[in-house]
Scaffold this motif. Structure first.
Motif, PDB file in Angstrom:
ATOM      1  N   GLU A 455       0.808  -1.233   0.000  1.00  0.00           N
ATOM      2  CA  GLU A 455       0.000   0.000   0.000  1.00  0.00           C
ATOM      3  C   GLU A 455       0.839   1.280   0.000  1.00  0.00           C
ATOM      4  O   GLU A 455       0.422   2.304  -0.519  1.00  0.00           O
ATOM      5  CB  GLU A 455      -0.940   0.017   1.213  1.00  0.00           C
ATOM      6  CG  GLU A 455      -2.050  -1.026   1.123  1.00  0.00           C
ATOM      7  CD  GLU A 455      -3.074  -0.868   2.222  1.00  0.00           C
ATOM      8  OE1 GLU A 455      -4.180  -0.417   1.929  1.00  0.00           O
ATOM      9  OE2 GLU A 455      -2.769  -1.230   3.380  1.00  0.00           O
ATOM     10  N   ILE A 456       2.009   1.230   0.623  1.00  0.00           N
ATOM     11  CA  ILE A 456       2.844   2.436   0.704  1.00  0.00           C
ATOM     12  C   ILE A 456       4.180   2.250  -0.001  1.00  0.00           C
ATOM     13  O   ILE A 456       4.650   3.120  -0.726  1.00  0.00           O
ATOM     14  CB  ILE A 456       3.101   2.811   2.181  1.00  0.00           C
ATOM     15  CG1 ILE A 456       1.773   3.136   2.879  1.00  0.00           C
ATOM     16  CG2 ILE A 456       4.064   3.998   2.280  1.00  0.00           C
ATOM     17  CD1 ILE A 456       1.064   4.373   2.367  1.00  0.00           C
ATOM     18  N   LEU A 463      -0.315  -1.029  -4.565  1.00  0.00           N
ATOM     19  CA  LEU A 463      -1.744  -0.918  -4.305  1.00  0.00           C
ATOM     20  C   LEU A 463      -2.061   0.491  -3.825  1.00  0.00           C
ATOM     21  O   LEU A 463      -1.300   1.067  -3.044  1.00  0.00           O
ATOM     22  CB  LEU A 463      -2.184  -1.906  -3.227  1.00  0.00           C
ATOM     23  CG  LEU A 463      -2.008  -3.393  -3.484  1.00  0.00           C
ATOM     24  CD1 LEU A 463      -2.654  -4.186  -2.340  1.00  0.00           C
ATOM     25  CD2 LEU A 463      -2.624  -3.814  -4.815  1.00  0.00           C
ATOM     26  N   PRO A 465      -3.503   2.981  -1.442  1.00  0.00           N
ATOM     27  CA  PRO A 465      -3.917   2.849  -0.036  1.00  0.00           C
ATOM     28  C   PRO A 465      -5.371   3.198   0.228  1.00  0.00           C
ATOM     29  O   PRO A 465      -5.941   2.736   1.224  1.00  0.00           O
ATOM     30  CB  PRO A 465      -2.967   3.805   0.709  1.00  0.00           C
ATOM     31  CG  PRO A 465      -2.357   4.671  -0.333  1.00  0.00           C
ATOM     32  CD  PRO A 465      -2.375   3.901  -1.610  1.00  0.00           C
TER      33      PRO A 465
END
Lengths: 599, 90
Positions: A455-456, A463, A465
């Motif tokens: 996410e990060i 992905l 976030p």
């Protein structure tokens, strides 16, 4: 299975030690460590057992790879019923103790009962003694370690022990090994304290064999190449340690400030890995057999210590509104000595600060101690020590954030999931990690399913976030893979470079079983589900407890890059249950249990 | 004015923690300017065969550019651009 070691069963009430063979079927299905230990706990600890009673069991479990040639394979786990959450506790630690236990020929130790007086266990290969610890009880973990090594007359032995926090049954007490490594979370140190068990000293003389030496060699060659060329494991973590995350999480607007009243900290760089490396770092620290070396040996004044890790910087730093590293390092050293979980300790102080600033904790309760105000360096250090010693208001804080806030009638200020303090990422700004917190079997925890990576950090895929569609599947897969890695004895940080197939190759070589990537993930899913079954048997109500604090669900982030965001947990949770093969109430279906052999 | 922040090993290449830029309309244009200012060490890290390298994390106002248009992510005065190497932790 002889190559993996034996199971030791210590009854502290009776003062007896028995040796048992490993169960091959359990190794095949649950691997070891977190998996095997949970299976034992599920089978042997009845529903409703008081976590601090003699009926609870305290399990130290290696994985099949602990102490072997696989990279970063020095991990052991502590499995018990948690006094903090009332559910499963499984805390992981590195250092050298687990590998030494393997060298002594042991796979697992199961402690039962309660000793009538303080004791420690001395293991020298197959010789085991329960010894009096009366002279050591009351000492902090560092003093106790030195005293225990002197008592056994072997400075090369390895020690796991509790500090005063565990003796005082603090619900956030850690178990420490090698002085500065912690099986930190869920109050496992209190369970050890409740058994009057101060420490375990171990010395082994054998090199643990593997089932397939050639297979191990091949897996090692392949994995080392990946670890050496991966930028995270070859550069980022060795250079800056975990604290390198401070700036990136802050820039993403997910760095929880002042007890989650904000998510962006303008002073973040003052407590970053870059600043730590520039001003305090002496050298790196590597656990047993680790080519990464993310540990930090730091110097503050004349005192040399280890850490702080990213999570600790968050907990005593931004979460308490504190900017500089000095008080954070000092609080971290206190936790290592007195045996406290740094995440829970810092987040509990942050909750106390909010309670104080809003007038619920009165000034007279401080008994002359520094005011609990956000940004107070002095308060963070002072109240951490008080917590670890169980003195004054510190005794209330040592119960953890949830119980503290409940005592004052305001549980809404407790930033916990299933009564365990959440770590250093805001689930409003980073949706997947919020789902992971809410569904973690041991309560608020980042290392059950570390979706921060995709996410990060963009690994292994980038992905978004704030996207919620992809997260139920990713969280589930990460949770399963992590469970398997924790069961294997390898460090989770290797997963920045390695995948399920790599772990499968190592497990196959160590056990001789037909592990591959698919089977490794399947074992991880089985572990996740038996943990869930343990919690359900203890009364978990998923629809009420698979959740996040209201602050994350209802209070938008006030400023910074993620301004206006709240967690969209309610939209993700049904899909997570579905993906897991659970019903709409979060209960594993009969079909899923049959598929996993859990029926 | 666009604010540009550098972190971790990227600071070793730039020698500064932050700078300002005026004019670049996209992230790609900004990085090209920065590469020209800070030389080959920065350029080698930031670019791979003419494209923005996977060895850097670039955020504009807290959003990874992978989710905002990559190198074509538009920039305007008042934006904050953060440049990190690939990092990890936990």
């Amino acid at each position: 299975m002889d190559n993996l070691g034996k199971v030791m069963r210590v009854n502290l009430t009776e003062g007896t030690v028995k040796t048992e063979d490993l169960c091959e079927k359990t190794v095949r299905e649950y691997i070891g460590g977190r998996g095997y230990g949970t299976k034992v706990l599920y089978d042997e600890v009845p529903k409703g057992t008081d976590p601090l009673s003699p009926e609870n069991k305290l399990i130290f479990a290696n994985g099949p790879l602990t102490g072997k040639a696989a990279p970063s394979a020095g991990r052991y786990m502590v499995i018990t019923k948690s006094p903090l959450t009332g559910y499963i506790a499984s805390s992981n630690s590195g250092g050298f103790w687990g590998a030494e236990l393997a060298r002594a020929g042991w796979f697992m130790i199961i402690f039962e009962g309660r000793s009538p007086k303080p004791v420690y266990l001395w293991i020298k290969d197959d010789k085991v003694e329960i010894r009096d610890a009366g002279a050591i009880w009351g000492k902090d973990g560092h003093e106790a370690t030195d005293d225990l090594l002197a008592a056994v007359g072997d400075s090369q032995a390895k020690v796991v022990c509790i500090g005063t926090a565990g003796e005082n049954l603090s619900h956030i007490a850690a178990i420490m090994n090698d002085k500065t490594r912690a099986a930190g979370r869920s109050g496992v140190g209190a369970v050890m304290g409740s058994k009057n068990l101060k420490g375990i000293v171990v010395r082994g003389s054998a090199r643990p064999p593997v089932q397939d030496a050639e297979g191990m060699k091949a897996a090692l060659a392949s994995s080392m190449e990946k670890l050496k060329t991966n930028p995270v494991t070859s550069q980022g973590l060795p250079t800056y340690g975990t604290a390198v995350l401070v700036n990136v999480i802050n820039q993403a607007g997910g760095y929880p400030m002042n007890n989650w009243q904000g998510a962006y900290f303008p002073e973040a760089d003052e407590q970053s890995g870059e600043t730590l490396a520039r001003d305090f770092l002496i050298k790196r620290y590597s656990c047993f057999g680790c080519p990464i070396g993310c540990g930090r040996v730091t110097k503050l004044g004349e005192k040399i210590g280890e850490g702080p890790e990213y999570e600790t910087i968050f907990a005593f730093g931004v979460c308490c509104g504190v900017a500089g590293l000095e008080p954070i390092i000092e609080a971290n050293n206190i936790c290592n000595e007195l045996g406290l979980d740094t995440i829970s300790a810092g987040v509990t102080i942050a909750a106390a600060m909010e309670l104080y600033e809003k007038g619920y904790i009165k000034k007279e309760e401080l008994e002359g101690g520094p005011e609990l105000r956000f940004g107070s360096d002095e308060a963070v250090v002072y109240w951490t020590r008080k917590m670890g010693l169980g003195e004054g208001l510190g005794k209330k804080l040592a119960e953890g954030s949830y119980r503290l806030c409940e005592m004052y009638g305001h549980p809404e200020f407790s930033m916990t999931v299933k009564k365990q303090e959440m770590p250093a990422y805001d689930g409003r700004a980073i949706q997947g990690i919020g789902l992971n917190y809410a569904t973690s079997n041991r309560g608020g925890c980042h290392v059950r399913g570390y979706t921060i990576s995709p996410e990060i950090l963009g690994l292994p895929e980038k992905l978004d976030p704030i996207d919620i569609e992809s997260k139920p599947a990713w969280v589930s897969i990460f949770q399963n893979l992590t469970a398997a890695i924790d069961a294997s004895g390898m460090c989770l940080f290797t997963s920045f470079a390695l995948g399920a197939d790599d772990y499968g190759a190592f497990l196959k070589a160590a056990t001789g079983f037909d592990y591959d990537g698919t089977e490794t993930l399947k074992a991880g899913e089985r572990i996740w589900n038996i943990e869930r079954l343990f919690n359900l048997r203890e009364g978990l109500d998923p629809l009420k407890e698979d959740t996040l604090p209201d602050r994350l669900l209802k209070e938008p982030i006030p400023d910074g890059p993620s301004k206006g965001m709240v967690s969209r947990l309610g939209e993700m949770l049904p899909n997570y249950y579905k993906y897991r093969g659970w019903d709409e109430k979060g209960i594993p279906t009969a079909e899923k249990l049959a598929e996993l052999g859990l029926n | 004015m666009i604010k540009v922040l550098f972190f971790a090993t990227i600071r070793d290449y730039t020698g500064v923690k932050e700078t300002e830029a005026e004019g670049p309309g996209t992230v790609m244009e900004l990085l090209t300017e920065l590469a020209s200012a800070y030389g080959s060490a920065f350029s080698d890290e930031a670019f791979e065969e003419g494209e923005i390298s996977d060895r850097v994390i670039i955020m504009v106002n807290g959003r990874h550019i992978a989710h905002t248009g990559g190198g074509n992510t538009p920039l305007k005065s008042g934006d904050t651009v953060a440049v990190f190497p690939i990092i990890g932790g936990g």
